[in-house]
Design a protein around this motif. Structure first.
Motif, PDB file in Angstrom:
ATOM      1  N   UNK C  16       0.084   4.624   5.288  1.00  0.00           N
ATOM      2  CA  UNK C  16      -1.166   3.432   5.675  1.00  0.00           C
ATOM      3  C   UNK C  16      -0.885   2.667   4.743  1.00  0.00           C
ATOM      4  N   UNK C  17      -1.106   2.553   3.492  1.00  0.00           N
ATOM      5  CA  UNK C  17      -1.056   1.621   2.453  1.00  0.00           C
ATOM      6  C   UNK C  17       0.210   0.626   3.297  1.00  0.00           C
ATOM      7  N   UNK C  18       1.146   1.452   2.592  1.00  0.00           N
ATOM      8  CA  UNK C  18       2.771   1.204   2.613  1.00  0.00           C
ATOM      9  C   UNK C  18       3.296   0.295   3.761  1.00  0.00           C
ATOM     10  N   UNK C  19       2.568   1.093   4.631  1.00  0.00           N
ATOM     11  CA  UNK C  19       3.001   0.320   6.252  1.00  0.00           C
ATOM     12  C   UNK C  19       2.366  -0.921   6.330  1.00  0.00           C
ATOM     13  N   UNK C 146       5.531   6.250  -1.872  1.00  0.00           N
ATOM     14  CA  UNK C 146       4.777   5.186  -1.283  1.00  0.00           C
ATOM     15  C   UNK C 146       4.270   4.631  -2.196  1.00  0.00           C
ATOM     16  N   UNK C 147       3.157   4.744  -3.632  1.00  0.00           N
ATOM     17  CA  UNK C 147       2.310   4.408  -4.603  1.00  0.00           C
ATOM     18  C   UNK C 147       3.989   4.120  -5.201  1.00  0.00           C
ATOM     19  N   UNK C 148       5.056   4.214  -5.971  1.00  0.00           N
ATOM     20  CA  UNK C 148       5.492   3.800  -6.667  1.00  0.00           C
ATOM     21  C   UNK C 148       6.490   2.119  -5.924  1.00  0.00           C
ATOM     22  N   UNK C 149       6.027   2.519  -4.362  1.00  0.00           N
ATOM     23  CA  UNK C 149       6.989   1.294  -3.651  1.00  0.00           C
ATOM     24  C   UNK C 149       5.546   0.672  -3.807  1.00  0.00           C
ATOM     25  N   UNK C 201       9.327   2.316   5.099  1.00  0.00           N
ATOM     26  CA  UNK C 201       7.448   3.436   5.853  1.00  0.00           C
ATOM     27  C   UNK C 201       8.156   4.032   6.587  1.00  0.00           C
ATOM     28  N   UNK C 202       8.710   3.607   7.452  1.00  0.00           N
ATOM     29  CA  UNK C 202       9.359   4.662   9.222  1.00  0.00           C
ATOM     30  C   UNK C 202      10.141   5.486   7.730  1.00  0.00           C
TER      31      UNK C 202
END
Lengths: 320, 255, 287
Positions: C16-19, C146-149, C201-202
């Protein structure tokens, strides 16, 4: 739209008379389509009052449509007559608008629009989950009118027409009144409005309550007309989106804008539906993009510009 | 004009933005019917005082007494309705409306306890538009008129509110000397006709000196001097602290 | 709350965070409430699906393609459609991005139908144990990626010239213009970056969950909540907002029942709007 007031009133009365007798000359299918157009025009007027005149986009206005529909369904389920339940539906919607409006109408621009979506979503969940009262996610039925379908449809056609005329007239009178100048000042410059002695909070809350009133009556009529409603259907954000598009296309902040927009968009989507069945979403999307690009002031705005230009040209000719 | 009749009292008024003391314990009184000049260099706190008095910003401490009531906790619209109003340093026209409609809004709302039905308000708006000399522009959209006309429109709009006390916040800013002259004459004439009390916030020294009955000088959020224009101009503290340089410069600039 | 529940919540929250970040950047900096954001996320999922079906490419690799393709699409949309309309105000950009959503949705329906699709990689069933909780390997990987991105996005904004330009524009448009920053270019890059994050994210979503165009609406609902919770245009705020929404949804489902999940999110969002209009983090932009 045009300069001569008497001619305008005459044209409008002729228009209303034509619409009253129209069902005799068109098929039942078109009676239903035009009833929907009237309904969209009413909801769009509610959006127009808030957004077109006051500058607050009520993205979640479908909630009042849903409240109107559900109070009607619940009330009639308990044996009340439609006319008895109608004031209840309107009153509930007004209460909801005031209760929600007091905190969120402090928010400006984006934030207000988004907060109303959130409220609409939350109300939808409540209706979906309060199964014992509302029938839950599966929807609920209303008593069916004991007459032939044709008579019933004509009845709703006329009721919706009357609602559209009353809504438009009321909003017209409001806009021309002191209160109307108050809300237009809020759109123009809220800080200046406040410093001029306008109680902006009061104006915003009352305007939203008026918007809720008409939208909820449209919802009530819709529920009785369909005799079956589901929560996803009457609380659909798409109702607000469609009516915002209608307002933009007709002309935001113009009293006839929502009516013209409702006819244009609905007739257009009739054509799109029947000819581009598989691509109707894309065609609708592209149409919206084209309209927003090329007629940003809407149809009434474009006509006003045209008239203004022509007058300027005439004046130049005279002066030469 | 009644002497010594106090209409507005500002008592140890303070407004802090975090550590910044924009207005610091400022007190002064405004007499009924006078033009009080409120001057000081940029950042002296003139506009902040206006904003606090008219309710745009909440005060930090102190009080503002307007005709025997403390208005320092009221909202802008409530203060406007009591008869105290202001113009804005940066003009705030009601965009999308005509000049006449702008003035009409002032006429419709504004001070309480007067006839504000549509007919009366329209009549009043038209009279005031005539008074400030904007008749030929009354049907123009405010987005189509020049800055001097916008300033006149804003002045007409506050006049239509029929206030008792009017804060004019740098109404001359952006005008050329001829326009300043014209505006000063207009302000003086209107003050006489409407029996207004004016607090005149200004940068352009020449205009303030010519128009004010008394002057309050602010510096770094504090009041440093109060007196007649002559007293202020001759006050060595004022000249040495900041006015001297500035005044000299302004006079030179304006020839 | 059990450890397992907390872990589930955090793993979901990471995604969700990345999104939410892309949406928050587009809204907070470019000033566009992108109602087509959900469609862009799902488009990223389908791009990964195609690469998987055609070349057996792992979504963790094809996400690069999703990001790149969506970046180009975002830039094109901004340049041709949004930039000319941005002065018209929020009503116009809302309606325009909504129209875009209809178009993308129609394309997806036409090409891939409305059915739910899944990408099943060989290690999809693997778990490892942490305390007395089980952690699905793929969710863990997605969380790390996601964290890295998110961190890379942060670095881009803080360390690169373009990133600093975007920040400057966000803080003071006129000032940025005065020192010679091409404001429109910054808005464009920022918007395209947002859509690229949607595509990324997708792809990550597709590696774990099934997807279909039906998800469009609820994704938009979620990114709204995340952006509002975190404060617009605030990277760490949106990251925190995403985690918070993950936790709220997971625990909400346990305490109130999953049918109240969406209502809970909406109520949280409206409450934050009313009491903390700048988001829970309290700061408007970066940092």
């Amino acid at each position: 739209m045009f300069n001569n007031k008497k001619v305008n009133i005459f044209l409008i009365i002729v228009g209303i008379i034509i619409f009253i007798f129209l069902p005799r000359f068109v098929s039942g299918y078109w009676v239903r389509v035009i009833t929907t157009i009237f309904m969209y025009a009413v909801i769009s007027q509610g959006i127009n009052l808030m957004s077109g005149y006051m500058g607050y986009l009520p993205f979640g206005n479908a909630m009042f449509f849903g409240v109107g529909a559900y109070i009607t369904a619940i009330g009639m389920g308990k044996g009340l007559s439609f006319l008895a339940v109608l004031p209840l539906a309107a009153l509930t919607a007004i209460l909801v608008s005031i209760l929600f409006g007091l905190p969120v109408l402090r928010l400006r621009g984006h934030y207000f629009a988004i907060a109303t979506i959130g409220m609409s979503g939350a109300l939808l969940s409540v209706v979906q989950n309060a199964t014992e009262i509302t029938g839950g996610a599966m929807g609920t039925t209303l008593p069916i009118i004991d007459k032939s379908p044709e008579v019933t449809y004509n009845y709703f056609y006329l009721a919706m027409l009357a609602l559209m005329v009353i809504t438009t007239l009321t909003i017209y009178l409001i806009i021309k009144s002191k209160f109307g100048f108050g809300i237009r000042s809020i759109k123009a410059n809220e800080e200046a409005a406040n410093s001029m002695g306008i109680n902006t909070t009061y104006h915003k809350v009352i305007a939203w309550a008026i918007s809720a009133l008409f939208t909820s009556i449209a919802g009530a009529l819709y529920a009785y007309w369909m005799s079956f409603i589901g929560p996803e259907e009457v609380f659909d954000v798409m109702i607000a989106v469609n009516t915002i598009v209608i307002m933009l296309i007709g002309g935001a902040g113009s009293i006839l804008g929502p009516i013209i927009g409702a006819f244009v968009i609905s007739l257009l989507s009739e054509v799109v539906w029947s000819t581009f069945l598989e691509y109707h979403l894309a065609v609708l999307g592209i149409t919206i993009i084209i309209i927003v690009f090329f007629v940003p002031k809407g149809i009434t705005g474009a006509i006003a510009d045209f008239v203004k230009k022509r007058e300027l040209r005439l004046r130049k000719k005279v002066s030469v | 004009m009644e002497e010594n009749n106090i209409i507005l009292t500002i008592k140890s008024l303070s407004k802090y933005f975090g550590a910044l003391k924009a207005v610091d314990e400022v007190s002064f009184e405004v007499k009924r019917g006078e033009i009080l000049g409120l001057i000081g260099p940029n950042g002296a706190g003139k506009t902040t005082i206006t904003n606090v008095v008219t309710g745009t910003y909440p005060k930090t401490s102190g009080s503002v007494i307007f005709e025997d009531t403390d208005i320092s906790n009221l909202k802008p619209y409530q203060i406007a309705r009591k008869g105290l109003t202001r113009t804005f340093q940066v003009v705030k026209p009601l965009i999308g409306m005509t000049v006449e409609e702008n003035v009409l809004v002032g006429s419709l709302y504004g001070r309480d306890k007067r006839n504000t039905d549509m007919k009366n308000a329209s009549k009043r708006a038209r009279e005031i538009i005539k008074l400030v000399g904007l008749e030929s522009k009354k049907d123009s959209l405010v987005s189509d008129i020049t800055l001097p006309d916008l300033k006149k429109m804003e002045f007409a709009r506050v006049l239509a509110m029929e206030p008792e006390v009017l804060f004019l916040d740098e109404v001359m800013a952006g005008l050329n000397p001829a326009e300043v002259e014209e505006a000063s004459i207009l302000v003086k004439r209107v003050r006489r006709e409407k029996e207004l009390t004016i607090v005149y916030i200004e940068h352009i020294m020449k205009a303030v000196m010519g128009i004010s009955d008394r002057i309050v000088v602010l510096h770094h959020g504090r009041k440093i001097v109060e007196g007649t224009p002559q007293e202020v101009v001759n006050n060595s503290a004022v000249i040495e602290a900041y006015l001297g340089k500035r005044y000299a410069k302004e006079v030179n600039n304006e020839g | 709350m059990s450890l397992q529940m907390l872990i589930n919540a955090i793993l979901l929250g990471g995604l969700y965070a990345l999104m939410g970040i892309g949406f928050s950047l587009q809204w907070g900096i470019s000033g566009i409430i992108n109602l087509s954001y959900g469609a862009m996320v799902i488009l990223g999922s389908y791009i990964s699906l195609e690469f998987f079906n055609l070349f057996h490419l792992d979504p963790f690799i094809s996400m690069i393609m999703s990001g790149a393709i969506l970046f180009v699409i975002g830039a094109a949309i901004y340049r041709t459609l949004l930039q000319p309309l941005i002065k018209g105000g929020i009503v116009f950009t809302l309606i325009l991005t909504f129209a875009l959503r209809l178009v993308i949705e129609n394309i997806i329906l036409k090409v891939w139908s409305a059915d739910y699709r899944t990408i099943r990689v060989t290690y999809a069933g693997s778990n490892f144990q942490f305390g007395d909780a089980y952690i699905p390997l793929i969710k863990f990987l997605a969380f790390i990626v996601a964290g890295i991105l998110i961190y890379l996005t942060y670095l881009f904004m803080m360390k690169t010239k373009t990133g600093k330009g975007i920040q400057a524009v966000a803080l003071d448009k006129e000032g940025a213009q005065a020192v010679g920053i091409d404001v429109e270019k910054m808005y464009l890059i920022n918007f395209a970056l947002g859509t690229a994050l949607a595509g990324l994210t997708g792809s990550l979503w597709a590696s774990i969950y099934s997807f279909s165009p039906h998800l469009l609406g609820s994704i938009v609902g979620k990114v709204f909540i995340i952006a509002i919770l975190g404060g617009l245009g605030n990277i760490w705020g949106a990251a925190a907002g995403g985690l918070l929404l993950g936790i709220a949804e997971t625990t909400g489902a346990v305490f109130f029942g999953s049918e109240w999940q969406e209502a809970l999110g909406m109520v949280i969002m409206v409450s934050v709007l009313v009491w903390r209009p700048y988001g829970l983090m309290g700061k408007k932009f970066f940092g």
